[in-house]
Design a protein around this motif. Structure first.
Motif, PDB file in Angstrom:
ATOM      1  N   ILE A 226       0.696  -1.233  -0.274  1.00 26.22           N
ATOM      2  CA  ILE A 226      -0.243   0.494  -0.405  1.00 26.22           C
ATOM      3  C   ILE A 226       0.832   1.246  -0.492  1.00 26.22           C
ATOM      4  O   ILE A 226       1.575   1.521   1.018  1.00 26.22           O
ATOM      5  N   GLY A 227       0.465   2.368  -0.470  1.00 28.80           N
ATOM      6  CA  GLY A 227       1.352   3.695  -1.270  1.00 28.80           C
ATOM      7  C   GLY A 227       0.291   4.330  -1.875  1.00 28.80           C
ATOM      8  O   GLY A 227      -0.457   4.330  -2.211  1.00 28.80           O
ATOM      9  N   GLY A 228       0.849   5.873  -1.531  1.00 26.68           N
ATOM     10  CA  GLY A 228       0.535   6.248  -2.600  1.00 26.68           C
ATOM     11  C   GLY A 228       1.662   7.582  -3.295  1.00 26.68           C
ATOM     12  O   GLY A 228       0.992   9.144  -3.503  1.00 26.68           O
ATOM     13  N   ASN A 229       2.045   7.203  -4.155  1.00 22.89           N
ATOM     14  CA  ASN A 229       3.207   7.616  -4.604  1.00 22.89           C
ATOM     15  C   ASN A 229       3.945   9.150  -3.973  1.00 22.89           C
ATOM     16  O   ASN A 229       3.843   9.660  -4.683  1.00 22.89           O
ATOM     17  N   ASP A 230       4.366   8.708  -3.007  1.00 25.72           N
ATOM     18  CA  ASP A 230       4.758   9.367  -1.806  1.00 25.72           C
ATOM     19  C   ASP A 230       5.750   9.241  -1.659  1.00 25.72           C
ATOM     20  O   ASP A 230       6.525   8.202  -2.113  1.00 25.72           O
ATOM     21  N   PRO A 231       6.903  10.300  -1.367  1.00 23.54           N
ATOM     22  CA  PRO A 231       7.834   9.411  -0.585  1.00 23.54           C
ATOM     23  C   PRO A 231       7.941   8.825   0.378  1.00 23.54           C
ATOM     24  O   PRO A 231       7.163   8.587   1.060  1.00 23.54           O
ATOM     25  N   LEU A 232       9.262   8.460   0.686  1.00 21.23           N
ATOM     26  CA  LEU A 232       9.582   7.300   2.010  1.00 21.23           C
ATOM     27  C   LEU A 232       8.937   7.556   2.866  1.00 21.23           C
ATOM     28  O   LEU A 232       8.696   6.450   3.513  1.00 21.23           O
ATOM     29  N   PHE A 233       9.543   8.453   3.616  1.00 20.14           N
ATOM     30  CA  PHE A 233       9.028   9.019   4.771  1.00 20.14           C
ATOM     31  C   PHE A 233       7.207   8.624   5.370  1.00 20.14           C
ATOM     32  O   PHE A 233       7.124   8.879   6.238  1.00 20.14           O
ATOM     33  N   THR A 234       6.821   9.201   3.712  1.00 16.00           N
ATOM     34  CA  THR A 234       5.079   8.479   4.499  1.00 16.00           C
ATOM     35  C   THR A 234       5.316   7.670   4.571  1.00 16.00           C
ATOM     36  O   THR A 234       3.581   6.730   5.597  1.00 16.00           O
ATOM     37  N   HIS A 235       6.059   6.442   5.029  1.00  9.62           N
ATOM     38  CA  HIS A 235       5.578   4.865   5.562  1.00  9.62           C
ATOM     39  C   HIS A 235       6.325   5.107   6.879  1.00  9.62           C
ATOM     40  O   HIS A 235       6.372   4.116   7.636  1.00  9.62           O
ATOM     41  N   GLN A 236       6.928   6.373   7.176  1.00  6.60           N
ATOM     42  CA  GLN A 236       7.381   6.600   8.111  1.00  6.60           C
ATOM     43  C   GLN A 236       7.132   7.227   9.695  1.00  6.60           C
ATOM     44  O   GLN A 236       6.965   6.933  11.198  1.00  6.60           O
ATOM     45  N   TYR A 237       6.914   7.789   9.438  1.00  7.52           N
ATOM     46  CA  TYR A 237       6.277   9.072  10.414  1.00  7.52           C
ATOM     47  C   TYR A 237       5.220   9.011  11.540  1.00  7.52           C
ATOM     48  O   TYR A 237       5.342   8.865  12.853  1.00  7.52           O
ATOM     49  N   SER A 238       4.229   8.394  11.218  1.00  8.12           N
ATOM     50  CA  SER A 238       3.373   7.639  12.168  1.00  8.12           C
ATOM     51  C   SER A 238       3.526   6.550  13.166  1.00  8.12           C
ATOM     52  O   SER A 238       3.522   6.110  14.086  1.00  8.12           O
ATOM     53  N   GLN A 239       4.424   5.455  12.339  1.00 11.89           N
ATOM     54  CA  GLN A 239       5.403   4.599  12.651  1.00 11.89           C
ATOM     55  C   GLN A 239       6.391   4.470  13.569  1.00 11.89           C
ATOM     56  O   GLN A 239       6.281   3.922  14.131  1.00 11.89           O
ATOM     57  N   ALA A 240       6.610   5.674  13.571  1.00  8.54           N
ATOM     58  CA  ALA A 240       7.591   6.537  14.931  1.00  8.54           C
ATOM     59  C   ALA A 240       7.148   6.203  16.491  1.00  8.54           C
ATOM     60  O   ALA A 240       7.601   6.017  16.782  1.00  8.54           O
ATOM     61  N   TRP A 241       5.886   6.333  15.880  1.00 11.26           N
ATOM     62  CA  TRP A 241       4.789   6.933  17.388  1.00 11.26           C
ATOM     63  C   TRP A 241       4.398   5.465  17.768  1.00 11.26           C
ATOM     64  O   TRP A 241       4.339   4.325  18.318  1.00 11.26           O
ATOM     65  N   PHE A 242       2.934   5.291  16.960  1.00 12.05           N
ATOM     66  CA  PHE A 242       2.098   4.302  17.000  1.00 12.05           C
ATOM     67  C   PHE A 242       2.604   2.531  16.743  1.00 12.05           C
ATOM     68  O   PHE A 242       3.572   2.495  15.733  1.00 12.05           O
ATOM     69  N   ASP A 243       2.994   2.198  17.185  1.00  9.80           N
ATOM     70  CA  ASP A 243       3.039   1.117  17.547  1.00  9.80           C
ATOM     71  C   ASP A 243       2.055  -0.203  16.487  1.00  9.80           C
ATOM     72  O   ASP A 243       1.076  -0.753  16.802  1.00  9.80           O
ATOM     73  N   PHE A 244       2.338  -0.298  15.380  1.00 11.24           N
ATOM     74  CA  PHE A 244       2.306  -1.408  14.882  1.00 11.24           C
ATOM     75  C   PHE A 244       2.644  -2.888  14.640  1.00 11.24           C
ATOM     76  O   PHE A 244       1.723  -3.693  13.451  1.00 11.24           O
ATOM     77  N   ARG A 245       3.555  -3.607  14.841  1.00 11.47           N
ATOM     78  CA  ARG A 245       4.211  -4.294  15.428  1.00 11.47           C
ATOM     79  C   ARG A 245       3.095  -5.465  15.010  1.00 11.47           C
ATOM     80  O   ARG A 245       2.439  -5.638  15.910  1.00 11.47           O
ATOM     81  N   GLY A 246       3.073  -6.554  14.513  1.00 15.71           N
ATOM     82  CA  GLY A 246       2.005  -7.541  15.247  1.00 15.71           C
ATOM     83  C   GLY A 246       0.982  -7.176  14.577  1.00 15.71           C
ATOM     84  O   GLY A 246      -0.492  -8.282  15.501  1.00 15.71           O
ATOM     85  N   LYS A 247      -0.014  -6.560  14.616  1.00 17.39           N
ATOM     86  CA  LYS A 247      -1.154  -5.835  14.660  1.00 17.39           C
ATOM     87  C   LYS A 247      -1.517  -5.749  12.753  1.00 17.39           C
ATOM     88  O   LYS A 247      -0.613  -5.538  11.894  1.00 17.39           O
ATOM     89  N   ARG A 248      -2.721  -6.156  12.822  1.00 14.55           N
ATOM     90  CA  ARG A 248      -3.555  -5.525  11.675  1.00 14.55           C
ATOM     91  C   ARG A 248      -4.669  -4.739  11.723  1.00 14.55           C
ATOM     92  O   ARG A 248      -5.977  -5.496  13.007  1.00 14.55           O
ATOM     93  N   ASP A 249      -4.990  -4.099  10.588  1.00 14.23           N
ATOM     94  CA  ASP A 249      -6.227  -3.614  10.633  1.00 14.23           C
ATOM     95  C   ASP A 249      -7.236  -5.253   9.863  1.00 14.23           C
ATOM     96  O   ASP A 249      -7.032  -5.884   9.165  1.00 14.23           O
TER      97      ASP A 249
END
Length: 439
Positions: A259-282
């Protein structure tokens, strides 16, 4: 760079808006999860990460106002000991990253804990009681000493959210009643429904003379923190269904799908610096694994241009370049790519792809450290082939580098931020569950 020249890049998202196209919803196939690869740091890995974090934290200490706690948007990387850059433009995103970096600095002993506590109290008091705000949101760029809005700067939903992440990290980390009270009041003041402006997705911002910006946060990117902070708010929440109101297009590149938005790599990083998505899915994806795949695809994209990039030199995300500031990267190719490398691209993905990112970062410092590494670590961007080395570091790029390095080493930012009950509540309301559990 003067304040006036800095204002020419007032909204970094402005460079992305022309590229952001709404796309239909898509579900990431379940078979795309990348198997976990055990990673153990070597002694040299640890020494490098220690330098990256310690020197990065120093930026957030030295390039801040002792009066307001605001942190400069950027500063030169060759300043004499303790000197502050003469430019006065602060950014609230830099301050949000900085509040989190101060928690790391206290934890690692980079700065005296008593001094850090006092600085955090000052910062939170200023932002609650003195800093101009509208419905709890803050202007993107301001004067570091007065808080006065920089000309043309928007009231920013994403940058206010980055600040809130820093505020909540400080609230959870420091067992200090004053800090906890100030932080809670700052967060609870934010009127999230107001920023929806009657729509399903958040506006990117508001201007005092023209009102809400037309652009909205409506496709997958760094927006996840906005939705989760708003869904978890104890005072001004939005409906949990808001989590479904951004598109999740799937990018296919070189055998990778994510999943992506044709955006730079930082868009995959910022929210995950704080929210822990490891081992979870929606209902849609495992976003941590998604960012692993996005980083792998980005590395493959860089290496597909061998005239510029190699195993020891890759990584491009929004950054400075000789013409100013730009959004660039890939896949697909975005912006005026010219062979420049941006260290925060790999550093911001350290927690996703440790061995690869550490390898390239260490190689770049080893080969070009005399020109590309200074008081605060790597310069923002450089291009040895053109003999161009940026003079500056940027707070947001230093921030994502420091935070993700610490998350790789200890998970400190994740574990601290997720202690906030609002964080867990938001993820539960948005439909997250432990990977493998029935929905």
């Amino acid at each position: 760079m003067t304040l006036e020249s800095g204002i020419r890049m007032v909204s970094r998202r402005q460079t992305l808006r022309t590229m952001a196209a709404a796309a239909g919803y898509a579900i990431l196939p379940h078979g795309l999860a990348i198997a976990d690869v055990p990673w153990e740091p070597s002694k040299d890995d640890e020494l490098f990460l220690e330098d990256l974090e310690r020197q990065g934290c120093l930026f957030f200490w030295e390039q801040a106002s002792e009066k307001t706690g605001q942190i400069l948007d950027r500063a030169r990387n060759d300043l004499p000991d303790g000197a502050r850059d003469r430019r006065r433009m602060a950014s609230i995103a830099s301050t949000g990253f900085g509040l989190t970096a101060l928690c790391i600095a206290a934890h690692r002993g980079y700065l005296p804990r008593a001094h850090v506590l006092e600085r955090v109290r000052t910062t939170l008091d200023w932002h609650l009681n003195h800093f101009p705000e509208v419905h709890g949101f803050f202007y993107h760029f301001t004067d570091v000493e007065t808080g006065e809005r920089s000309p043309g700067s928007e009231l920013s939903s994403i940058d206010s959210s980055i600040l809130m992440c820093g505020v909540l990290t400080a609230r959870a980390y420091f067992e200090d009643a004053r800090i906890q009270s100030l932080a809670q009041q700052i967060y609870e003041r934010v009127d999230w429904p107001w920023m929806l402006n009657g729509g399903k997705a958040f506006s990117m911002g508001w201007q005092p003379d023209s009102g809400f910006l037309d652009a909205r946060w409506e496709h997958y990117c760094e927006l996840m923190m906005i939705d989760l902070l708003a869904i978890g708010s104890p005072t001004h929440p939005v409906r949990p269904e808001s989590w479904n109101n951004f598109s999740r297009s799937v990018i296919h590149y070189g055998g990778f799908s994510y999943i992506g938005g044709n955006d730079p790599l930082f868009t995959h990083q910022y929210s995950q610096a704080w929210f822990d998505f490891r081992g979870k899915r929606d209902a849609y994806a495992d976003y941590f694994t998604n960012s692993v795949t996005a980083t792998q695809a980005h590395k493959a994209f860089c290496l597909s241009i061998p005239k510029w990039y190699s195993e020891d030199y890759w990584g491009v995300t929004s950054s400075d370049y000789p013409g100013g500031y730009t959004a660039w990267g890939g896949p697909p190719a975005i912006g005026p790519l010219d062979g420049t490398v941006v260290p925060s691209a790999a550093a911001g993905s350290l927690a996703f792809l440790p061995a690869d990112c550490l390898s390239v970062l260490r190689a770049m410092r080893s080969k070009w450290g005399k020109q590309a590494w200074g008081r605060y670590g790597f310069v923002d961007a450089f291009h040895p082939g053109n003999n161009w080395y940026d003079k500056d570091v940027l707070g947001i790029d230093q921030g994502i580098s420091v935070l993700m390095a610490e998350n790789l080493r200890s998970g400190l930012v994740w574990s601290t931020f997720m202690q906030n009950p609002e964080s867990e509540r938001a993820m539960q309301r948005a439909g997250f569950r432990i990977e493998g559990q029935p929905g």
